[in-house]
Structure formats: C-alpha cells, structure tokens
Design a protein around this motif. Structure first.
Motif, PDB file in Angstrom:
ATOM      1  N   ALA A 259      97.756  -1.812 140.066  1.00 17.50           N
ATOM      2  CA  ALA A 259      98.111  -3.000 140.352  1.00 17.50           C
ATOM      3  C   ALA A 259      97.242  -3.410 141.388  1.00 17.50           C
ATOM      4  CB  ALA A 259      99.899  -3.030 140.900  1.00 17.50           C
ATOM      5  N   ARG A 260      96.885  -2.967 142.407  1.00 18.05           N
ATOM      6  CA  ARG A 260      95.874  -2.979 143.542  1.00 18.05           C
ATOM      7  C   ARG A 260      94.475  -3.691 142.994  1.00 18.05           C
ATOM      8  NH1 ARG A 260      95.741  -6.161 147.045  1.00 18.05           N
ATOM      9  NH2 ARG A 260      97.898  -5.161 147.904  1.00 18.05           N
ATOM     10  N   VAL A 261      94.095  -2.580 142.067  1.00 18.17           N
ATOM     11  CA  VAL A 261      92.857  -3.144 141.366  1.00 18.17           C
ATOM     12  C   VAL A 261      92.840  -4.476 140.764  1.00 18.17           C
ATOM     13  CG1 VAL A 261      91.237  -2.442 139.628  1.00 18.17           C
ATOM     14  CG2 VAL A 261      92.126  -0.631 141.184  1.00 18.17           C
ATOM     15  N   ILE A 262      93.876  -4.888 140.103  1.00 17.21           N
ATOM     16  CA  ILE A 262      94.159  -6.041 139.397  1.00 17.21           C
ATOM     17  C   ILE A 262      94.071  -7.326 140.542  1.00 17.21           C
ATOM     18  CG2 ILE A 262      95.698  -7.687 138.030  1.00 17.21           C
ATOM     19  CD1 ILE A 262      96.546  -4.948 136.584  1.00 17.21           C
ATOM     20  N   TYR A 263      94.752  -7.018 141.773  1.00 16.15           N
ATOM     21  CA  TYR A 263      95.062  -8.077 142.695  1.00 16.15           C
ATOM     22  C   TYR A 263      93.630  -8.396 143.284  1.00 16.15           C
ATOM     23  CZ  TYR A 263     100.077  -8.676 142.098  1.00 16.15           C
ATOM     24  OH  TYR A 263     101.436  -8.712 141.735  1.00 16.15           O
ATOM     25  N   ASN A 264      93.023  -7.138 143.586  1.00 14.01           N
ATOM     26  CA  ASN A 264      91.644  -7.198 144.402  1.00 14.01           C
ATOM     27  C   ASN A 264      90.706  -8.193 143.209  1.00 14.01           C
ATOM     28  OD1 ASN A 264      92.423  -5.775 146.281  1.00 14.01           O
ATOM     29  ND2 ASN A 264      91.674  -3.797 145.805  1.00 14.01           N
ATOM     30  N   ARG A 265      90.643  -7.681 142.085  1.00 10.50           N
ATOM     31  CA  ARG A 265      89.784  -8.321 141.400  1.00 10.50           C
ATOM     32  C   ARG A 265      90.208  -9.939 141.199  1.00 10.50           C
ATOM     33  NH1 ARG A 265      86.409  -6.150 137.538  1.00 10.50           N
ATOM     34  NH2 ARG A 265      85.939  -3.874 137.787  1.00 10.50           N
ATOM     35  N   ASN A 272      79.771 -11.035 143.679  1.00 14.48           N
ATOM     36  CA  ASN A 272      79.761 -10.220 142.683  1.00 14.48           C
ATOM     37  C   ASN A 272      79.880 -10.949 141.189  1.00 14.48           C
ATOM     38  OD1 ASN A 272      80.292  -8.108 140.797  1.00 14.48           O
ATOM     39  ND2 ASN A 272      80.670  -6.502 142.587  1.00 14.48           N
ATOM     40  N   PRO A 273      78.810 -10.838 140.310  1.00 16.00           N
ATOM     41  CA  PRO A 273      79.107 -11.265 138.991  1.00 16.00           C
ATOM     42  C   PRO A 273      80.401 -10.974 138.326  1.00 16.00           C
ATOM     43  CG  PRO A 273      77.257 -10.095 139.350  1.00 16.00           C
ATOM     44  CD  PRO A 273      77.855  -9.647 140.454  1.00 16.00           C
ATOM     45  N   SER A 274      81.089 -10.064 138.548  1.00 22.09           N
ATOM     46  CA  SER A 274      82.207  -9.579 138.179  1.00 22.09           C
ATOM     47  C   SER A 274      83.396 -10.221 138.581  1.00 22.09           C
ATOM     48  CB  SER A 274      82.510  -8.037 138.063  1.00 22.09           C
ATOM     49  OG  SER A 274      82.617  -7.191 139.466  1.00 22.09           O
ATOM     50  N   ALA A 275      83.308 -10.932 139.658  1.00 19.65           N
ATOM     51  CA  ALA A 275      84.537 -11.420 140.363  1.00 19.65           C
ATOM     52  C   ALA A 275      85.160 -12.398 139.582  1.00 19.65           C
ATOM     53  CB  ALA A 275      83.826 -12.459 141.667  1.00 19.65           C
ATOM     54  N   GLY A 276      86.501 -11.967 139.551  1.00 20.21           N
ATOM     55  CA  GLY A 276      87.421 -12.821 138.611  1.00 20.21           C
ATOM     56  C   GLY A 276      87.673 -12.190 137.264  1.00 20.21           C
ATOM     57  N   PHE A 277      86.683 -11.377 136.952  1.00 21.72           N
ATOM     58  CA  PHE A 277      87.006 -10.794 135.536  1.00 21.72           C
ATOM     59  C   PHE A 277      87.520  -9.591 135.504  1.00 21.72           C
ATOM     60  CE2 PHE A 277      83.313 -13.386 134.872  1.00 21.72           C
ATOM     61  CZ  PHE A 277      83.532 -14.076 133.577  1.00 21.72           C
ATOM     62  N   LEU A 278      88.901  -9.269 134.953  1.00 24.90           N
ATOM     63  CA  LEU A 278      89.736  -8.129 135.098  1.00 24.90           C
ATOM     64  C   LEU A 278      89.191  -6.903 134.210  1.00 24.90           C
ATOM     65  CD1 LEU A 278      93.355  -9.743 134.841  1.00 24.90           C
ATOM     66  CD2 LEU A 278      92.035  -9.022 137.000  1.00 24.90           C
ATOM     67  N   GLN A 279      88.403  -7.221 133.184  1.00 23.25           N
ATOM     68  CA  GLN A 279      88.150  -6.177 132.422  1.00 23.25           C
ATOM     69  C   GLN A 279      88.814  -5.055 131.909  1.00 23.25           C
ATOM     70  OE1 GLN A 279      84.547  -5.429 134.865  1.00 23.25           O
ATOM     71  NE2 GLN A 279      83.232  -6.766 133.772  1.00 23.25           N
ATOM     72  N   ILE A 280      90.080  -5.665 131.549  1.00 21.52           N
ATOM     73  CA  ILE A 280      91.065  -4.786 131.261  1.00 21.52           C
ATOM     74  C   ILE A 280      90.997  -4.332 129.994  1.00 21.52           C
ATOM     75  CG2 ILE A 280      93.549  -4.357 131.263  1.00 21.52           C
ATOM     76  CD1 ILE A 280      93.313  -4.608 133.790  1.00 21.52           C
ATOM     77  N   ASP A 281      91.052  -3.204 129.397  1.00 19.64           N
ATOM     78  CA  ASP A 281      90.828  -2.929 127.833  1.00 19.64           C
ATOM     79  C   ASP A 281      92.175  -3.124 126.892  1.00 19.64           C
ATOM     80  OD1 ASP A 281      88.413  -2.013 128.310  1.00 19.64           O
ATOM     81  OD2 ASP A 281      88.942   0.469 127.990  1.00 19.64           O
TER      82      ASP A 281
END
Length: 380
Positions: A259-265, A272-281
């Motif tokens: 959950a913390r990873v999700i909130y951090n993203r 960072n180019p990945s900012a805002g992308f959750l990238q969750i399979d």
C-alpha cells in the motif's frame, strides 16, 4: 424474507399442540391444592402451581422474523434446545426436547443451517428441522475474486442462472450498493462464508454480500479514515483491491508495504519518468481478463488503451479490480512508513516479496526473480 413485525407472542406454560395434550388429573390436583392454600392468595397460588405442574414454557407460534440456526454434528437434542432458547426461537429448551422426543424422525436431524423464526412453538421447530425444508447451503468466497468470477461460482453451485445474477447486478439500488460504488458491484461483494436458502434470489444473495461489506467498512471506520488520508472511499477501495490482488498470500505487514508503494507512486512529484505510473501487473491482468504471473510487453501493449493499464495510464484505475478482505482494506487505510517505490515477488511458491527504493535495487530483485524462473519455469 422477514415476516411483518408483530407484537411479542405470549409465553404459554406447557403449551403444546392439541394432538399432544395431557389428561385432566394434573388439573384436579391443582384445584385441590389451591383450595387448601387459600391463605397464600388465589393469584399467587395459581402462579406457583402452574410453574410446578404446567410443564415447560412454550410459545404458541407461529413466530415472526428470520433467525439462522446452525445444527452442529453430534449435537444432542438438549444442546439444540439450549441454542434455540438462546436465539429466542423457543421459549425453553425443555419444550423443544419434549416435542422432539414425541417425533420419531428427530433422530435424523441433519447438521447445517436452518432458517427459523423468533418465538415459534417448539413442535413447529421440530417439524421444520426434521423436514429439512428450510435447510440452507453454506458457500465460501475467497478474497480477490472479481464479480465475474463470483457470478460464475454462484451460477455453477446454485439453482440460479448467470442471467439471473447479471440482471440483479443492473439494479445497484436493490443490492444496496453505496453511492461511491458508482453502480458497479466490483470490490463490494465481500468475501467470506454465507448461507443461502432454497428461496434465495440472485438479488438477495448479492445484497447479503454487499451488506457484509458495509458492516466491515463501518467496523473499520472506512469513510472517515479514507478522508483523513486525503482520498475518497472509492479510491481506498481501489487501492485495497490492488493490495489484495498483488499480496493475497502476504502478511499484513507486507500488504501495508505494498500500500505504501502505491501511495508513494501516486504522490511522487519528482521528474522521474515513472512518476504517477503505478505499473501494477494485477490491473493489466484485469484488463486482459487473465491472471498471468509475468506479463510480456506484448500483453501490456495489447490493452494499451484500457484505463486499467497502469503501465500506460497514470494514477489509479477507475475502480476496484477484485474483492478485498478486511486485512487488505486496513492495509490501504494504514500504509507502512517507508520510501519504497518497487516490490518484486521473488518466489512464487512461498510468495516471498522484497521491496526496493531505487531503480538499481529493483533491478537486483528482478535478477533474483529471473534466477528463480530459470529453475521454476512452470510457475513463471
């Protein structure tokens, strides 16, 4: 379905069906003793003697409302009676035992759940139990199921069809769905064990599951805690569903880390180019309608336009992707403290999951997973 509310039925001392009536000898004895106890007062004497000679207390019936009663394997008649009395179904355990002893079929009462009413005549309870007409079937739904999966199970195991459930899902008000569900039951059919009866409808079954979610949400103070985090209830339920899908085999502590990873993203503001992308399979799998342990670029690109493709669309998907349990909802409400941005399940057999803060650390974890897959290709 509950009956109309009625005034409580009076308790009838020794009340029984006429076919089980008693002779007149006890009445003659009572009258004789009352005559000799005039100094006690007529009212007091009758009350005391009724308790002594009138038999077990019983309701006249037919009763009202709906009560779910469970018969466990090995239950004696006495134990059943005590449980029925505690639930308010019968006036006394003794009345139930007496009625059951007069019914030859009472030895064949099967274990399971039965739908009864409050304040029933003991003999009527016995009749329902031995007939099995109100015996229900227990169903258990594991966390992480989608609405489609739940409907498939229900259509397979009940007498109702998939079309019945699909029709019921089109009436969110009848199901009791909250406004934040936005008309979709996805994520709001709470996992757990339920008892459904022969006259249960698709609507009543799904409504029970939504009601269980509402009860769990209230117990966790979901709405207020979500607002305190700065998110809506729907957003937290969406996060909880992703935590469930990604970490169903993990401890509560590891789910809180996910959950913390999700909130951090979500809250990342760096360039960072990945900012805002959750990238969750799991969200991509939801879009695919599959459950692939390791997605390929081709699979991700095949649903590039889906709002559930969190590799291609920033932020949260439109809504929940599965039914989370209380542990996952609580994890979404109380994420762990930490600055992780990545996690990798490095062992699909044990579900061992490791967390990383930097892309370099993440690459190391991916290499560890690659090594695992090289020897466990059937799992990857």
């Amino acid at each position: 379905m509950s009956d109309e509310h009625a005034a409580p039925s009076p308790v009838v001392p020794g009340g029984r069906r006429r076919r089980r009536g008693s002779g007149c000898l006890p009445i003659l004895v009572v009258l004789a003793i009352v005559a000799g106890l005039g100094y006690l007062g007529v009212t007091r004497g009758i009350d005391e003697l009724r308790d002594r000679f009138g038999g077990a207390e019983d309701y006249p019936g037919p009763g009202s409302g709906s009560v779910s009663f469970e018969v466990f394997g090995g239950n004696s008649l006495s134990t059943m009676g005590q449980n029925l009395e505690a639930l308010g179904v019968v006036a006394s355990s003794e009345a139930f035992v007496e009625a059951a002893k007069e019914e030859p079929r009472s030895s064949g009462i099967q274990q399971g759940f039965y739908r009864l009413r409050s304040e029933m005549a003991a003999a009527d309870v016995v009749d329902l139990l031995v007939s099995g007409d109100t015996r229900g079937t227990q169903y258990t739904f594991l966390p992480g199921k989608t609405v489609d999966e739940i409907v498939e199970l229900l259509a397979r195991d009940t007498k109702l069809s998939r079309r019945d459930f699909e029709a019921a899902l089109k009436d969110p008000d009848a199901l009791g769905l909250p406004p934040e569900a936005e008309g979709s039951a996805e994520g709001y059919l709470f996992p757990g064990s339920y008892v459904f009866f022969g006259d249960s409808t698709a609507t009543s079954i799904l409504r029970d599951m939504v009601a269980r979610w509402r009860s769990a949400a209230d117990d966790m103070d979901l709405d207020a805690r979500a607002a305190k985090l700065g998110y809506t209830t729907r957003q937290v339920m969406t996060i909880a569903s992703m935590v469930q899908a990604e970490g169903s085999l993990l401890s509560k502590g590891d789910r809180r880390k996910i959950a913390r990873v999700i909130y951090n993203r979500l809250e990342q503001v760096s360039p960072n180019p990945s900012a805002g992308f959750l990238q969750i399979d799991a969200t991509v799998n939801y879009a695919l309608g599959e459950k692939v342990a390791r997605l390929t670029i081709a699979q991700i690109d095949s649903v590039a336009d889906s709002p559930y493709n969190t590799y291609r669309t920033k932020g949260l998907p439109p809504g929940p992707i599965a039914a989370p349990d209380s542990t996952s909802i609580d994890a979404a409400l109380a994420p762990a403290d930490g600055d992780w941005f990545f996690y990798v399940t490095v062992n699909l057999r044990t579900a061992e999951t490791k967390f990383a803060k930097t892309p370099a650390e993440f690459s190391q974890l991916e290499a560890e997973f690659d090594e695992y897959c090289a020897t466990q290709s059937d799992r990857c």
